[in-house]
Design an enzyme around this catalytic site. Structure first.
Site, PDB file in Angstrom:
ATOM      1  N   HIS A 131       7.284  22.582  16.350  1.00  0.00           N
ATOM      2  CA  HIS A 131       8.370  23.354  16.785  1.00  0.00           C
ATOM      3  C   HIS A 131       9.587  23.582  15.886  1.00  0.00           C
ATOM      4  CE1 HIS A 131      11.634  23.441  19.828  1.00  0.00           C
ATOM      5  NE2 HIS A 131      11.236  24.624  20.085  1.00  0.00           N
ATOM      6  N   HIS A 175      19.594  26.907  14.472  1.00  0.00           N
ATOM      7  CA  HIS A 175      19.245  26.260  15.742  1.00  0.00           C
ATOM      8  C   HIS A 175      20.348  26.639  16.684  1.00  0.00           C
ATOM      9  CE1 HIS A 175      17.288  22.815  18.331  1.00  0.00           C
ATOM     10  NE2 HIS A 175      17.102  23.892  18.851  1.00  0.00           N
TER      11      HIS A 175
END
Ligand SMILES: *[C@@H]1O[C@H](CO)[C@@H](O)[C@H](O)[C@H]1NC(C)=O
Ligand SMILES: *[C@@H]1O[C@H](CO)[C@@H](O)[C@H](O)[C@H]1NC(C)=O
Ligand SMILES: *[C@@H]1O[C@H](CO)[C@@H](O)[C@H](O)[C@H]1NC(C)=O
Ligand SMILES: *[C@@H]1O[C@H](CO)[C@@H](O)[C@H](O)[C@H]1NC(C)=O
Ligand SMILES: *[C@@H]1O[C@H](CO)[C@@H](O)[C@H](O)[C@H]1NC(C)=O
Ligand SMILES: *[C@@H]1O[C@H](CO)[C@@H](O)[C@H](O)[C@H]1NC(C)=O
Ligand SMILES: *[C@@H]1O[C@H](CO)[C@@H](O)[C@H](O)[C@H]1NC(C)=O
Length: 439
Positions: A131, A175
Site C-alpha cells: 500500500h 501522500h
C-alpha cells in the site's frame, strides 16, 4: 507455437545442454534465425535481456504470419550460440510412434517465486500489495513502507499501489499532499520498477495508480488528471513494453492468462487506474473497478470486514467474476497543521500483519475465503516487512495459495537469496518451463 519459438530463441547460454533431451545440440558460429514449424533452429548472440526481448518482438512480428515457411533473419553481432531442435514429441510429427515413451517434461522455473504459479491464471493467485509503495521516509508520519520499491519487489511484493498527484503538470507520488510527503516523479519510480523487471524475467507485476486528482479540473473544466497523463511516465520509464494488453477492458476471472503465458510473451505488467480512466485513449491502463473490487479502504476498524467497499452498486454475481483486494492496513486519524490525516497504526502492526488472531491478515483471508469461496487476489498492507515474524504477510499469501513459503524476508540482508542476477545467463529452469508450458 509462437511461445515456444520465443523462448527457444531466448535460451542463449551454455547451460542449455544440461537441460533435457528436448534440446538437441548446442554449437556456435552462425548468425541467423532459421525456423520451420516442426524444428526451430535458432542462432543468437549473447544479448542482455532487454536487447533480447526487443529483438524477439520484432522477430516474432516478422515471423508470426508465416511459421510454416522457413525464414532467415539476421540479428546482431557474435559471439554466437546456436540452439537446434525442439521437443522430440512435437505434435507436428505424427509419424513417430516412439514419442510417447519420452518422459513428460517438468517445469522447474518458478513464476512469481513458485513453480506452481506458472500454470495458474493471473486471476487465481494471491499476492501481497505494498500500500502506498512509494512512501518510504524515515520519521515521516505519512510513510507507509520502510523499504523502497526495489527491495519490496525483491522481498516478494507483486502489486504496487500509490497515490498520484499533479505537481505543475508532472505526476508525482505524494501522500495526501505533496507538501507533506512528495516521493518524487512517477516516472522515476517506474524506472526502478523497469530495472527490476529487466533483471527478473519470470515475474509478473500489477501496478495500481491511485488518481488523487480525480476531482480537480483544468482551466477548460475538464478533468486535470486522467489515464492520458500517465502515457508519458509509462513510456519514458520504459514500462510500456512490459504492459499486457488484455483483449477487453473488462476481464472476467476466466479471461485472464496464466502467469506462464504472460512471462513467455514478456508482457507481464498489468496496469490499473482507479479514477478517470480512458481506455479509448489508453487501452492498457485498465479501469480498476471493471476488474477488481475492494473491501473498505483506509480502514480504522480492526475487524476488517470482507464487505464490498468499492465500486458501489455491483451485485454478488458481478463480484464473483472479478478479482478482489483485501484492504488490510489499519489507520489512525490524526490532525496535523491543516490536514486531518489517516496514518498507519504502527502500534498494532504485529497483529495486523500476523497470520492468526483477531485483526490479523490471516484471519481476514480466512473470513473472505469463507464468504467468496476463494481467497482475495491481493492483500494490501502497510510496512509489509513488519509482523510477528519476518515475512508473515507472505506466509499468509502462501497459505492462501496452498504453496510453501520458504524464503527469507525482509530487507537488504536477504537480498541475494532470491531473484535472478542480471546477466547471469538463462538458467536451466527456463528451458524446462518453456517445454512444459508449450507441451
Ligand atoms: C501450416 O501447416 C498446417 C499443417 O501442415 C496447415 O494446415 C496450414 O494450412 C499451414 N498454414 C499456412 C499459413 O501455410
Ligand atoms: C518424426 O520422427 C521420426 C522418429 O523419431 C523421425 O525419423 C522423423 O525424421 C521425424 N520427422 C520430422 C518431420 O521431424
Ligand atoms: C485455481 O488454482 C488451483 C490450484 O492450481 C486449482 O485447483 C483451481 O482449479 C484453480 N481455479 C480456477 C478457477 O482456475
Ligand atoms: C510549481 O510552480 C510554481 C509557480 O511557477 C512554483 O512556485 C513552484 O515552486 C512549483 N512547484 C514545484 C514543486 O516545482
Ligand atoms: C512483535 O512481535 C515480536 C515477536 O513476538 C516481538 O519480538 C516484537 O517485539 C513485537 N513488536 C512490537 C512492536 O510489539
Ligand atoms: C494443496 O497442496 C497439497 C500439497 O501440494 C495438495 O495435496 C492439495 O491437494 C492442495 N489443495 C488444494 C485445495 O489445492
Ligand atoms: C528479520 O529481519 C531483520 C531485518 O532484515 C533481520 O535483521 C533479522 O535477522 C530477521 N530475523 C530473522 C529471524 O530472520
Amino acid at each position: 507455437m509462437r511461445s515456444t519459438l520465443l523462448f527457444f530463441v531466448a535460451l542463449a547460454t551454455a547451460q542449455i545442454e544440461e537441460s533435457s533431451q528436448e534440446v538437441r545440440t548446442l554449437t556456435g558460429s552462425e548468425r541467423r534465425i532459421t525456423t520451420d514449424s516442426a524444428r526451430p533452429t535458432v542462432t543468437l548472440p549473447d544479448l542482455d535481456l532487454s536487447t533480447m526481448v526487443s529483438e524477439l518482438d520484432s522477430w516474432l512480428a516478422e515471423n508470426s504470419a508465416s511459421t510454416n515457411s522457413t525464414t532467415t533473419t539476421t540479428v546482431s553481432e557474435p559471439p554466437l550460440t546456436e540452439i537446434i531442435g525442439t521437443k522430440e514429441t512435437s505434435t507436428t510429427n505424427q509419424t513417430s510412434s516412439t514419442t510417447t515413451d519420452a518422459p513428460e517434461p517438468t517445469n522447474t522455473q518458478p513464476c512469481n517465486n513458485y513453480v506452481e504459479f506458472c500454470t495458474r491464471r493471473y486471476s487465481n493467485i494471491t499476492e501481497v500489495c505494498a500500500h502506498n509503495s512509494p512512501f518510504v521516509r524515515k520519521n515521516n508520519i505519512a510513510a507507509n513502507q520502510h523499504l523502497d520499491v526495489t527491495q519490496q519487489l525483491n522481498d516478494g511484493i507483486r502489486m504496487l499501489q500509490g497515490q498520484v498527484h499533479d505537481v505543475n503538470g508532472t505526476l508525482h507520488y505524494c501522500h495526501s499532499s505533496c507538501d507533506l510527503l512528495d516521493a518524487g516523479p512517477v516516472e522515476d519510480y517506474l524506472r526502478k520498477v523497469v530495472a527490476w523487471l529487466e533483471d527478473h524475467p519470470y515475474e509478473v507485476l500489477t501496478i495500481i495508480f491511485g488518481n488523487a486528482e480525480y476531482e480537480r479540473k483544468n482551466a477548460f473544466g475538464d478533468a486535470l488528471v486522467t489515464s492520458v497523463n500517465f502515457i508519458e511516465p509509462i513510456q519514458n520509464s520504459g514500462l510500456k513494453r512490459f504492459i499486457y494488453q488484455p483483449p477487453k477492458p473488462r476481464m472476467t476471472l476466466s479471461d485472464w492468462p496464466t502467469l506462464g503465458e504472460l512471462i513467455l510473451s514478456q508482457k507481464r505488467v498489468i496496469t490499473f487506474i482507479d479514477y478517470n480512466f480512458n481506455t479509448n485513449a489508453v487501452p492498457y491502463l485498465l479501469w480498476e473497478f471493471y476488474n477488481i473490487w475492494e473491501t473498505p479502504f483506509s480502514p480504522t476498524n480492526f475487524e476488517f470486514p470482507c464487505t464490498l467497499g468499492r465500486p458501489d452498486g455491483i451485485g454478488r454475481e458481478q463480484q464473483d467474476d472479478m478479482m478482489y483486494i483485501a484492504n488490510h492496513n489499519l489507520n489512525v486519524e490524526v490532525a496535523i497543521a491543516e490536514w486531518n490525516l489517516l496514518v498507519p497504526n504502527l502500534v498494532s502492526l504485529n497483529t495486523t500483519n500476523g497470520i492468526e488472531g483477531r485483526g490479523s491478515l490471516g484471519e481476514m483471508v480466512n473470513t473472505c475465503t469463507g464468504i467468496y469461496n476463494r481467497p482475495p487476489n491481493f492483500l494490501l498492507v502497510d510496512f509489509y516487512n513488519e509482523g510477528p515474524f519476518n515475512g508473515s504477510v507472505f506466509e499468509v499469501a502462501a497459505q492462501a495459495n496452498n504453496v510453501t513459503y520458504n524464503r527469507k524476508c525482509c530487507g537488504r540482508e536477504s537480498r541475494a537469496a532470491y531473484g535472478l542476477r542480471p546477466s547471469a545467463g538463462w538458467p536451466v529452469g527456463a528451458i524446462a518451463m518453456v517445454i512444459a508450458l508449450s507441451w
